[in-house]
Design a protein around this motif. Structure first.
Motif, mmCIF file in Angstrom:
data_model
loop_
_atom_site.group_PDB
_atom_site.id
_atom_site.type_symbol
_atom_site.label_atom_id
_atom_site.label_comp_id
_atom_site.label_asym_id
_atom_site.label_seq_id
_atom_site.Cartn_x
_atom_site.Cartn_y
_atom_site.Cartn_z
ATOM 1 N N UNK A 31 57.948 25.000 25.844
ATOM 2 C CA UNK A 31 56.967 24.363 24.964
ATOM 3 C C UNK A 31 55.711 23.961 25.745
ATOM 4 N N UNK A 32 55.890 23.482 26.961
ATOM 5 C CA UNK A 32 54.744 23.100 27.790
ATOM 6 C C UNK A 32 53.886 24.311 28.157
ATOM 7 N N UNK A 33 54.509 25.478 28.258
ATOM 8 C CA UNK A 33 53.786 26.695 28.636
ATOM 9 C C UNK A 33 53.167 27.409 27.437
ATOM 10 N N UNK A 34 53.516 27.015 26.240
ATOM 11 C CA UNK A 34 53.160 27.753 25.028
ATOM 12 C C UNK A 34 51.664 28.018 24.882
ATOM 13 N N UNK A 35 50.839 27.061 25.181
ATOM 14 C CA UNK A 35 49.398 27.199 24.963
ATOM 15 C C UNK A 35 48.627 27.616 26.206
ATOM 16 N N UNK A 36 49.307 28.277 27.127
ATOM 17 C CA UNK A 36 48.662 28.781 28.340
ATOM 18 C C UNK A 36 47.832 27.729 29.061
ATOM 19 N N UNK A 37 48.478 26.676 29.534
ATOM 20 C CA UNK A 37 47.723 25.631 30.224
ATOM 21 C C UNK A 37 47.132 26.144 31.533
ATOM 22 N N UNK A 38 46.054 25.513 31.957
ATOM 23 C CA UNK A 38 45.457 25.873 33.247
ATOM 24 C C UNK A 38 46.001 25.000 34.366
ATOM 25 N N UNK A 39 46.634 23.888 33.986
ATOM 26 C CA UNK A 39 47.250 22.973 34.947
ATOM 27 C C UNK A 39 48.611 22.570 34.393
ATOM 28 N N UNK A 40 49.613 22.591 35.261
ATOM 29 C CA UNK A 40 50.958 22.143 34.892
ATOM 30 C C UNK A 40 51.376 21.062 35.875
ATOM 31 N N UNK A 41 51.730 19.902 35.351
ATOM 32 C CA UNK A 41 52.271 18.811 36.156
ATOM 33 C C UNK A 41 53.747 18.708 35.801
ATOM 34 N N UNK A 42 54.617 18.973 36.759
ATOM 35 C CA UNK A 42 56.049 19.020 36.488
ATOM 36 C C UNK A 42 56.796 18.052 37.402
ATOM 37 N N UNK A 43 57.408 17.061 36.816
ATOM 38 C CA UNK A 43 58.170 16.060 37.554
ATOM 39 C C UNK A 43 59.647 16.425 37.505
ATOM 40 N N UNK A 44 60.185 16.868 38.622
ATOM 41 C CA UNK A 44 61.587 17.279 38.739
ATOM 42 C C UNK A 44 61.980 18.274 37.635
ATOM 43 N N UNK A 45 61.256 19.396 37.517
ATOM 44 C CA UNK A 45 61.517 20.329 36.425
ATOM 45 C C UNK A 45 62.856 21.049 36.514
ATOM 46 N N UNK A 46 63.499 20.985 37.670
ATOM 47 C CA UNK A 46 64.776 21.689 37.827
ATOM 48 C C UNK A 46 65.951 20.742 38.024
ATOM 49 N N UNK A 47 65.737 19.460 37.831
ATOM 50 C CA UNK A 47 66.763 18.455 38.138
ATOM 51 C C UNK A 47 68.078 18.682 37.397
ATOM 52 N N UNK A 48 68.019 19.118 36.144
ATOM 53 C CA UNK A 48 69.246 19.287 35.352
ATOM 54 C C UNK A 48 69.731 20.731 35.326
ATOM 55 N N UNK A 49 69.173 21.575 36.186
ATOM 56 C CA UNK A 49 69.507 22.996 36.153
ATOM 57 C C UNK A 49 70.382 23.397 37.331
ATOM 58 N N UNK A 50 71.209 24.417 37.102
ATOM 59 C CA UNK A 50 71.964 24.976 38.221
ATOM 60 C C UNK A 50 71.008 25.816 39.066
#
Length: 128
Positions: free
Chosen positions: A61-80
């Motif tokens: 959803x965050x990527x949907x509108x083709x942002x020019x800047x992405x700020x991601x706080x622990x984007x992989x914390x819940x992922x294997x």
């Protein structure tokens, strides 16, 4: 995420509020979900997903509108590890192919090689 919308609708609505037509929004949502390994869950509701799956839908959803800047706080914390690497590869691809600036905050040093520069914070001091 909006609990009464499906996963696909949650991604598509981010586009629709920016005047993207419904059909185009649905197609873009499907592509993003596929890229993050969530295409098979498009008809599910957020409550039917694990924490890691919810995290990947939120990234789509965050990527949907083709942002020019992405700020991601622990984007992989819940992922294997496999799915976390998938997310990092998507970020790297966006940086390379669309010149997107991506700032990731993480405690996981495995992902440092995916970024052009890093800044380490320790005891209130920055090292670069």
């Amino acid at each position: 995420m909006i609990p009464f919308l499906t996963v696909a609708e949650n991604v598509a609505i981010a586009l629709q509020v920016n005047d993207v037509g419904r059909q185009q929004a649905q197609l873009r949502a499907a592509r993003l979900l596929d890229a993050l390994g969530m295409g098979h869950r498009g008809s599910n509701y957020p409550s039917q997903l694990s924490g890691g799956e919810q995290q990947r839908v939120s990234i789509a959803r965050a990527l949907a509108n083709d942002p020019t800047v992405i700020l991601a706080d622990e984007p992989t914390a819940a992922l294997d590890g496999t799915r976390a690497e998938m997310v990092m590869k998507v970020f790297r691809h966006l940086a390379d192919s669309r010149n997107v600036a991506i700032c990731v905050v993480t405690h996981d040093t495995r992902w440092m090689t995916y970024f052009d520069s890093t800044l380490e914070l320790e005891d209130g001091r920055a090292r670069g």
